[in-house]
Design a protein around this motif. Structure first.
Motif, short mmCIF file in Angstrom:
data_model
loop_
_atom_site.label_atom_id
_atom_site.label_comp_id
_atom_site.label_asym_id
_atom_site.label_seq_id
_atom_site.Cartn_x
_atom_site.Cartn_y
_atom_site.Cartn_z
N VAL A 250 19.35 -37.20 8.33
CA VAL A 250 19.65 -37.97 7.11
C VAL A 250 20.35 -37.08 6.09
O VAL A 250 21.24 -37.54 5.37
CB VAL A 250 18.36 -38.59 6.53
N SER A 251 19.99 -35.81 6.04
CA SER A 251 20.64 -34.87 5.12
C SER A 251 22.13 -34.72 5.47
O SER A 251 22.98 -34.58 4.58
CB SER A 251 19.95 -33.51 5.17
N LYS A 252 22.44 -34.75 6.76
CA LYS A 252 23.83 -34.66 7.19
C LYS A 252 24.62 -35.91 6.78
O LYS A 252 25.81 -35.82 6.45
CB LYS A 252 23.91 -34.47 8.71
N LEU A 253 23.96 -37.06 6.78
CA LEU A 253 24.63 -38.30 6.38
C LEU A 253 25.04 -38.24 4.91
O LEU A 253 26.06 -38.83 4.52
CB LEU A 253 23.69 -39.50 6.59
N GLY B 15 33.16 -40.45 1.41
CA GLY B 15 33.31 -41.88 1.15
C GLY B 15 32.06 -42.58 0.67
O GLY B 15 32.06 -43.81 0.51
N LEU B 16 30.97 -41.86 0.41
CA LEU B 16 29.75 -42.50 -0.08
C LEU B 16 29.92 -42.87 -1.55
O LEU B 16 30.46 -42.11 -2.35
CB LEU B 16 28.55 -41.57 0.07
N SER B 17 29.42 -44.05 -1.89
CA SER B 17 29.43 -44.44 -3.30
C SER B 17 28.30 -43.72 -4.03
O SER B 17 27.43 -43.11 -3.40
CB SER B 17 29.24 -45.96 -3.43
N ARG B 18 28.32 -43.79 -5.34
CA ARG B 18 27.28 -43.13 -6.13
C ARG B 18 25.90 -43.71 -5.81
O ARG B 18 24.92 -42.99 -5.69
CB ARG B 18 27.59 -43.31 -7.63
N ALA C 47 22.74 -41.72 -4.05
CA ALA C 47 21.45 -41.67 -4.76
C ALA C 47 20.32 -42.23 -3.89
O ALA C 47 19.22 -41.67 -3.84
CB ALA C 47 21.54 -42.46 -6.07
N THR C 48 20.62 -43.31 -3.17
CA THR C 48 19.61 -43.94 -2.30
C THR C 48 19.24 -43.03 -1.14
O THR C 48 18.06 -42.91 -0.78
CB THR C 48 20.14 -45.29 -1.76
N ILE C 49 20.24 -42.39 -0.55
CA ILE C 49 19.99 -41.47 0.56
C ILE C 49 19.20 -40.25 0.07
O ILE C 49 18.30 -39.77 0.77
CB ILE C 49 21.31 -41.03 1.22
N LYS C 50 19.53 -39.77 -1.12
CA LYS C 50 18.79 -38.63 -1.68
C LYS C 50 17.31 -38.98 -1.85
O LYS C 50 16.42 -38.17 -1.54
CB LYS C 50 19.39 -38.23 -3.03
N ASP D 177 26.48 -49.18 2.78
CA ASP D 177 27.29 -49.34 3.98
C ASP D 177 26.39 -49.72 5.16
O ASP D 177 25.36 -49.08 5.40
CB ASP D 177 28.03 -48.03 4.28
N LYS D 178 26.78 -50.76 5.89
CA LYS D 178 25.92 -51.28 6.97
C LYS D 178 25.64 -50.24 8.05
O LYS D 178 24.52 -50.16 8.57
CB LYS D 178 26.59 -52.51 7.60
#
Length: 203
Positions: free
Chosen positions: A96-99, A104-107, A111-114, A173-174
């Protein structure tokens, strides 16, 4: 006369070598048969234990390779299950950290992935605590330590589910969402199974 003695000696040596070879093959065969029987017995034990979990197929799949290590020991079963889960959560954290590093990630996505990474790392810490508590079961206050393990595992499961809960209502992103959901689903099932095995543990 000397020639006959040599032939006799060689004949005895040849006979001895054959006997030793047969003995060696017999020992190998018996050892393999014993190992095969033991693995089948231990495998049956794991299958039966996994039937008490929420996800028995996943439980059996991930624990069967450790059948000879677990044998038919409930505490070893729980310890191996926790170790397997801990390793899976550690890998999940890295993936997940690599993702998060992809372009191209939005803000909002970043933030959600973090937040998800924080949840997974919290789960990792709680699983480590659970494994440490397992090593204390040989001493006093076993029920106290079992209760602690259940608390840590319940907290880990909550953190894992919180990760995907963070996707609700957000535009993600789906493909990214599906990847993370699959990762979290796997570790949540492993954690749930570990908790089930601990709940079945009789001290």
């Amino acid at each position: 006369m000397a020639s006959n003695n040599v032939k006799s000696l060689l004949s005895h040596h040849f006979l001895l070598i054959n006997l030793l070879s047969l003995l060696f093959m017999s020992l190998i065969h018996n050892a393999l048969a014993t190992t095969s029987y033991s693995n089948q017995t231990y495998g049956a034990y794991i299958k039966k234990a996994c039937n008490s979990t929420t996800y028995p197929q996943e439980c059996y799949k991930y624990l069967l390779p450790y059948a000879f290590k677990i044998k038919a020991n409930p505490q070893k079963l729980c310890k191996v299950s926790l170790s397997v889960t801990l390793n899976a959560v550690h890998n999940a954290s890295s993936t997940v950290s690599k993702l998060l590093k992809q372009n191209g990630l939005s803000r909002i996505e970043a933030a959600t992935i973090k937040d998800c990474i924080v949840n997974i790392k919290d789960s990792l810490d709680e699983l480590k605590q659970s494994l440490e508590e397992m090593s204390l079961l040989s001493g006093l206050d076993k029920e106290f330590h079992i209760a602690n393990i259940k608390t840590w595992l319940s907290a880990a499961l909550t953190d894992e589910n919180t990760c995907t809960d963070g996707f609700e209502g957000e535009v993600i992103d789906k493909i990214v969402k599906q990847k993370i959901s699959n990762i979290v689903l796997k570790i949540a099932r492993l954690t749930s199974n570990s908790l089930s095995l601990i709940n079945s543990l009789v001290i």
